[in-house]
Design an enzyme around this catalytic site. Structure first.
Site, short mmCIF file in Angstrom:
data_model
loop_
_atom_site.label_atom_id
_atom_site.label_comp_id
_atom_site.label_asym_id
_atom_site.label_seq_id
_atom_site.Cartn_x
_atom_site.Cartn_y
_atom_site.Cartn_z
N GLU A 92 64.95 -16.91 -63.30
CA GLU A 92 65.82 -17.77 -64.09
C GLU A 92 65.06 -18.93 -64.71
O GLU A 92 63.99 -19.32 -64.22
CB GLU A 92 66.94 -18.31 -63.20
CG GLU A 92 66.38 -19.11 -62.05
CD GLU A 92 67.37 -19.35 -60.93
OE1 GLU A 92 68.37 -18.62 -60.86
OE2 GLU A 92 67.13 -20.26 -60.14
N CYS A 105 63.00 -25.60 -67.78
CA CYS A 105 62.42 -25.41 -66.45
C CYS A 105 62.20 -23.91 -66.25
O CYS A 105 63.15 -23.12 -66.34
CB CYS A 105 63.43 -25.97 -65.45
SG CYS A 105 63.00 -25.66 -63.75
N CYS A 112 59.88 -17.02 -53.42
CA CYS A 112 58.85 -18.00 -53.08
C CYS A 112 58.52 -17.88 -51.61
O CYS A 112 59.40 -17.68 -50.78
CB CYS A 112 59.36 -19.41 -53.39
SG CYS A 112 58.10 -20.68 -53.13
N CYS A 116 60.63 -23.90 -48.15
CA CYS A 116 61.13 -25.28 -47.99
C CYS A 116 62.59 -25.23 -47.54
O CYS A 116 63.40 -24.48 -48.12
CB CYS A 116 61.02 -26.05 -49.31
SG CYS A 116 59.34 -26.07 -49.96
N CYS A 119 65.63 -25.67 -50.04
CA CYS A 119 65.61 -24.93 -51.32
C CYS A 119 66.18 -23.53 -51.16
O CYS A 119 65.77 -22.78 -50.27
CB CYS A 119 64.18 -24.86 -51.82
SG CYS A 119 63.98 -23.78 -53.23
N GLU A 158 56.20 -21.05 -56.35
CA GLU A 158 55.17 -22.09 -56.26
C GLU A 158 54.10 -21.73 -57.30
O GLU A 158 53.34 -20.76 -57.13
CB GLU A 158 54.60 -22.11 -54.84
CG GLU A 158 53.27 -22.82 -54.68
CD GLU A 158 53.24 -24.25 -55.22
OE1 GLU A 158 54.04 -25.08 -54.76
OE2 GLU A 158 52.42 -24.53 -56.11
N LEU A 212 57.11 -34.10 -52.62
CA LEU A 212 56.65 -34.77 -51.40
C LEU A 212 57.71 -34.71 -50.29
O LEU A 212 57.49 -34.14 -49.24
CB LEU A 212 56.26 -36.22 -51.72
CG LEU A 212 55.56 -36.96 -50.60
CD1 LEU A 212 54.17 -36.38 -50.34
CD2 LEU A 212 55.44 -38.46 -50.91
N ASN A 213 58.83 -35.36 -50.52
CA ASN A 213 60.05 -35.19 -49.70
C ASN A 213 59.99 -35.68 -48.27
O ASN A 213 60.97 -35.48 -47.53
CB ASN A 213 60.49 -33.71 -49.71
CG ASN A 213 60.54 -33.15 -51.10
OD1 ASN A 213 60.96 -33.84 -52.03
ND2 ASN A 213 60.08 -31.93 -51.28
N ASN A 287 71.21 -31.39 -53.04
CA ASN A 287 72.38 -30.68 -53.53
C ASN A 287 72.84 -29.70 -52.44
O ASN A 287 72.15 -28.73 -52.17
CB ASN A 287 71.92 -29.89 -54.77
CG ASN A 287 72.99 -29.77 -55.81
OD1 ASN A 287 74.14 -30.12 -55.58
ND2 ASN A 287 72.62 -29.23 -56.96
N CYS A 330 67.58 -25.14 -58.28
CA CYS A 330 66.58 -24.09 -58.12
C CYS A 330 67.08 -22.87 -57.36
O CYS A 330 67.49 -22.96 -56.21
CB CYS A 330 65.42 -24.76 -57.39
SG CYS A 330 64.13 -23.75 -56.85
S1 SF4 Z 1 61.08 -25.99 -53.41
FE1 SF4 Z 1 59.65 -24.84 -54.70
S2 SF4 Z 1 57.94 -24.37 -53.30
FE2 SF4 Z 1 59.67 -24.93 -51.98
S3 SF4 Z 1 60.68 -22.96 -51.51
FE3 SF4 Z 1 61.69 -23.83 -53.34
S4 SF4 Z 1 60.67 -22.85 -55.07
FE4 SF4 Z 1 59.33 -22.61 -53.26
#
Ligand code: SF4
Length: 345
Positions: A92, A105, A112, A116, A119, A158, A212-213, A287, A330
């Protein structure tokens, strides 16, 4: 003989391909302009090439293309495109309008591997890398319908885990004979693959963002497993060493999660951590999504965090959540479509 996908080539690779066939080098520039400035989808349209040459190209090469299978538009103008790839996988892209500067984007992988915790894409696992052609074709497809001013590699995947193909795409995006994006208008975001950050900086000029987070290894290890390989100290040293053109900065993305990284102590540590390189902080309130226990912080804690950074003279913006009514965070459109395919919604 299998035809080569000409959109996998950077300009110098195309020049090598063309001259290898006994043709003049400048023909590659002509073809490149047709592909990325005219958004041409067939050799027949390349009228400044001889008919014989076009026929030869048809025999050895093909021009790949993507068309959106689904486009969802949000009330705030955000548009989400779902592209089906030739092997049936899907990725997407999200177009975020902003007065005169639409930002697109784009994705660099199917799924991925980074995992994370905050995500949705991370829950899909990695299926495969996108080719250079599949990356640039997201831009070609959207540009056929809308102007695009900025490109961000912040979609699925990534980008630094697919370094070679992503560098190829970056070269095509910023080539004066290609898409002609200024290097100021193209940003790559990484979760923190330290060796590849150095390779990227040595290969191309591009804006860098780091996701960073967290402000301690303990928290980052938990929400971003990549930190166990490349802890904060190494990541921040790589940021300091990244070759930034003058008057540019590294964007530090900070997804704020209730009770995890939204305290004033976090804000204080964040100021200290980013003090060794020019930076700008994007605060992104988490989110909430199905299947994830993390929570959005309160508005009070977001405001307090934001103000603390401002008071310390950090350049900071709190990003509003765009396109939340169409699942534009995402990985969410693909997630919903997979459910549709599986018949669960
Ligand atoms: S935030 Fe980015 S690097 Fe982390 S799992 Fe999602 S897509 Fe992958």
């Amino acid at each position: 003989m299998e035809k080569v996908d000409i959109k996998n080539f950077t300009l110098s690779q195309l020049e090598a391909h063309i001259t290898g066939q006994g043709k003049e080098r400048f023909r590659a520039r002509q073809i490149f302009k047709w592909l990325y400035q005219q958004n041409t989808t067939s050799f027949a349209q390349m009228t400044n090439l001889s008919k014989d040459f076009r026929a030869e190209l048809e025999k050895t090469a093909r021009i790949s293309n993507l068309e959106a299978e689904v486009v969802e538009s949000s009330a705030d103008g955000t548009k989400k495109y779902l592209f089906r790839l030739s092997d049936g996988n899907a990725v997407e892209s999200v177009l975020i309008p902003d007065e005169d500067r639409n930002t697109l984007c784009i994705s660099s992988q199917v799924g991925c591997a980074m995992g994370c915790e905050f995500c949705l894409t991370g829950t899909f696992r990695l299926t495969r890398n996108l080719t250079t052609a599949e990356i640039v074709n997201q831009v070609c497809a959207v540009k056929r319908e809308e102007p695009v001013r900025n490109i961000v590699f912040m979609g699925m995947g990534e980008p630094l885990a697919n370094l070679e193909n992503v560098i190829g795409a970056l070269r095509i995006l910023t080539d004066p004979d290609g898409f002609q994006f200024s290097t100021r208008k193209v940003t790559l975001s990484t979760a923190g693959l330290v060796p590849e950050m150095a390779e990227l900086g040595a290969a191309v000029t591009v804006n860098l963002a780091i996701s960073l987070n967290a402000t301690t290894d303990e928290v980052r290890d938990r929400i971003m497993p990549v930190n166990r390989r490349y802890p904060l100290k190494e990541l921040l040293a790589a940021c300091k060493a990244f070759p930034l053109p003058s008057r540019r900065w590294i964007t530090v993305e900070y997804v704020m999660i209730k009770g995890v990284n939204d305290s004033l102590d976090d804000a204080k540590r964040l100021v200290r951590l980013i003090s060794t390189f020019p930076s700008k902080v994007n605060l992104i309130p988490f989110n909430e999504h199905e299947g994830c226990d993390l929570r959005t912080p309160t508005q009070d804690s977001i405001d307090r965090f934001h103000k603390f950074l401002l008071d310390k003279h950090v350049t900071v913006i709190t990003r509003s959540s765009r396109g939340s009514d169409i699942s534009a965070a995402c990985g969410q459109l693909k997630g919903r479509l997979d459910k549709v395919t599986a018949g669960s919604i």
